[in-house]
Design a protein around this motif. Structure first.
Motif, PDB file in Angstrom:
ATOM      1  N   ASN A   7       0.823  -1.209   0.000  1.00  0.00           N
ATOM      2  CA  ASN A   7       0.000   0.000   0.000  1.00  0.00           C
ATOM      3  C   ASN A   7       0.858   1.261   0.000  1.00  0.00           C
ATOM      4  O   ASN A   7       0.523   2.259  -0.640  1.00  0.00           O
ATOM      5  N   GLN A   8       1.986   1.197   0.708  1.00  0.00           N
ATOM      6  CA  GLN A   8       2.889   2.350   0.756  1.00  0.00           C
ATOM      7  C   GLN A   8       3.478   2.629  -0.632  1.00  0.00           C
ATOM      8  O   GLN A   8       3.554   3.785  -1.067  1.00  0.00           O
ATOM      9  N   GLU A   9       3.868   1.549  -1.329  1.00  0.00           N
ATOM     10  CA  GLU A   9       4.432   1.719  -2.662  1.00  0.00           C
ATOM     11  C   GLU A   9       3.365   2.156  -3.662  1.00  0.00           C
ATOM     12  O   GLU A   9       3.641   2.966  -4.565  1.00  0.00           O
ATOM     13  N   ARG A  38       2.994   5.789  -3.229  1.00  0.00           N
ATOM     14  CA  ARG A  38       4.135   6.513  -3.790  1.00  0.00           C
ATOM     15  C   ARG A  38       4.025   6.622  -5.305  1.00  0.00           C
ATOM     16  O   ARG A  38       4.417   7.627  -5.907  1.00  0.00           O
ATOM     17  N   ARG A  39       3.459   5.592  -5.921  1.00  0.00           N
ATOM     18  CA  ARG A  39       3.329   5.575  -7.375  1.00  0.00           C
ATOM     19  C   ARG A  39       1.997   6.170  -7.849  1.00  0.00           C
ATOM     20  O   ARG A  39       1.680   6.107  -9.045  1.00  0.00           O
ATOM     21  N   LYS A  95      -5.414  -0.212  -7.394  1.00  0.00           N
ATOM     22  CA  LYS A  95      -5.021  -1.468  -6.768  1.00  0.00           C
ATOM     23  C   LYS A  95      -5.820  -2.621  -7.379  1.00  0.00           C
ATOM     24  O   LYS A  95      -7.045  -2.600  -7.411  1.00  0.00           O
ATOM     25  N   GLY A  96      -5.098  -3.625  -7.838  1.00  0.00           N
ATOM     26  CA  GLY A  96      -5.728  -4.762  -8.499  1.00  0.00           C
ATOM     27  C   GLY A  96      -5.609  -4.713 -10.008  1.00  0.00           C
ATOM     28  O   GLY A  96      -5.750  -5.739 -10.682  1.00  0.00           O
ATOM     29  N   PRO A 155      -3.489  -4.187 -13.617  1.00  0.00           N
ATOM     30  CA  PRO A 155      -2.183  -4.752 -13.997  1.00  0.00           C
ATOM     31  C   PRO A 155      -0.987  -3.955 -13.514  1.00  0.00           C
ATOM     32  O   PRO A 155       0.016  -4.533 -13.071  1.00  0.00           O
ATOM     33  N   GLU A 156      -1.063  -2.615 -13.582  1.00  0.00           N
ATOM     34  CA  GLU A 156       0.091  -1.792 -13.221  1.00  0.00           C
ATOM     35  C   GLU A 156       0.370  -1.773 -11.722  1.00  0.00           C
ATOM     36  O   GLU A 156       1.417  -1.279 -11.284  1.00  0.00           O
ATOM     37  N   SER A 157      -0.544  -2.336 -10.911  1.00  0.00           N
ATOM     38  CA  SER A 157      -0.330  -2.354  -9.458  1.00  0.00           C
ATOM     39  C   SER A 157       0.470  -3.579  -9.010  1.00  0.00           C
ATOM     40  O   SER A 157       0.767  -3.725  -7.830  1.00  0.00           O
ATOM     41  N   TYR A 158       0.815  -4.434  -9.957  1.00  0.00           N
ATOM     42  CA  TYR A 158       1.599  -5.637  -9.650  1.00  0.00           C
ATOM     43  C   TYR A 158       3.047  -5.462 -10.081  1.00  0.00           C
ATOM     44  O   TYR A 158       3.331  -4.843 -11.109  1.00  0.00           O
TER      45      TYR A 158
END
Length: 304
Positions: free
Chosen positions: A125-127, A130-131, A137-138, A140-143
């Motif tokens: 969650n912190q990262e 930051r991004r 969240k969930g 593709p770019e959140s992985y």
């Protein structure tokens, strides 16, 4: 659907009519995800034939590996047989994954079967904050797809002990300093919404590592219903658990909590399903289609 053979439950069951998998109601209850519905009839009518077919494909890979070694006149590392399971949030992926692990281990006791999810490869969650990806969240770019593909490459290389990060549903975040281990399994089951997704930046496609892939399918309105029912149930179970992500919502105004859940479905889960998850359905080797009550009514098997 093109390139798929379609079966109803009766026809699919006939492929393993003479075989019976030993499993109890109590065991099913332990592996069933919150809100999911499954019974012994499902095991006999759907999963018995699926287990039989998976073992057939597993034997095919092992036979090919042996022939490759003979042809090259050298020992080739025996990589695990990897099964990927995909589908929407709340569609029942986790139940299917745990059931397959149990049935494969029970039916073929000489096989070492490991189960994991791709949840651990989502950024913390912190990262995400930051991004500027908290609201994605969930998606593709959140992985951390590089971490996931590096992990899969280690698996296929035959590395003896491979660690991977773990995700806590209770915290709704990555667990710092806590890791899972993959130690030379015969079969590795990987479950997650992103297992069949195509990368957005030219990276390796994770499904290329899979020997067999399964997609759990259902109409959008039913999945939304299951998601909302699960949300309410999770809140009820965590009213007295201050460490849980849902604790404050469970003890706050109910209408606000339900509004949050509906917005999450509409703005996150449904968008993710339509844009990134459902389009990968026909990349799967097998599709389990569900109707009301989580009943699997149709099975689609991709032609070889």
């Amino acid at each position: 659907m093109k390139n798929y053979l379609q079966f109803n439950r009766e026809k699919w069951q006939s492929f393993s009519a003479t075989e019976s998998v030993k499993i109890t109601k109590e065991e099913l209850a332990k592996i069933k995800s919150l809100g999911d519905i499954i019974n012994l009839t499902d095991v006999q009518e759907v999963y018995s034939s699926l287990i039989k077919y998976l073992y057939l494909v597993y034997q095919g890979k092992r036979s090919l590996q042996q022939k490759q070694s003979e042809f090259l006149q050298q020992k080739v590392a025996s990589a695990p047989f990897i099964i990927g399971i995909s589908g929407s949030v709340a569609v029942g992926k986790s139940t299917t994954a745990r059931l397959l692990q149990l049935l494969l281990s029970r039916t073929y006791p000489d096989l070492k079967v490991h189960l994991m999810t791709t949840d651990g490869f989502i950024y913390s969650n912190q990262e995400l904050e930051r991004r500027n990806l908290t609201d994605r969240k969930g998606f593709p770019e959140s992985y951390n797809m590089k971490l996931l593909t590096d992990f899969l490459q280690d698996v296929l290389s035959g590395k003896k002990d491979i660690v991977y990060p773990l995700y806590s549903q209770e915290l709704s975040d990555i667990v710092p300093g806590d890791y899972g281990h993959v130690c030379e399994p015969d079969i590795l089951i990987i479950e997650g919404i992103n297992t069949l997704q195509l990368p957005t930046n030219g990276q390796i496609v994770t499904s290329d590592f899979f020997d067999f892939s399964i997609y759990i399918d259902a109409p959008e309105d039913l999945i939304e219903k299951w998601f909302m029912q699960r949300f309410v149930r999770v809140m009820e179970l965590n009213k007295n658990n201050p460490h849980n992500f849902y604790y404050e919502m469970a003890n706050g105004p109910r209408d606000e909590a339900l509004k949050f859940a509906e917005e999450t479905w509409q703005m996150v889960n449904l968008v993710n399903l339509r844009e990134y998850i459902a389009p990968t359905k026909q990349r799967a080797n097998l599709i389990l289609h569900k109707t009301a009550g989580h009943v699997i009514d149709q099975i689609y098997l991709k032609q070889i």
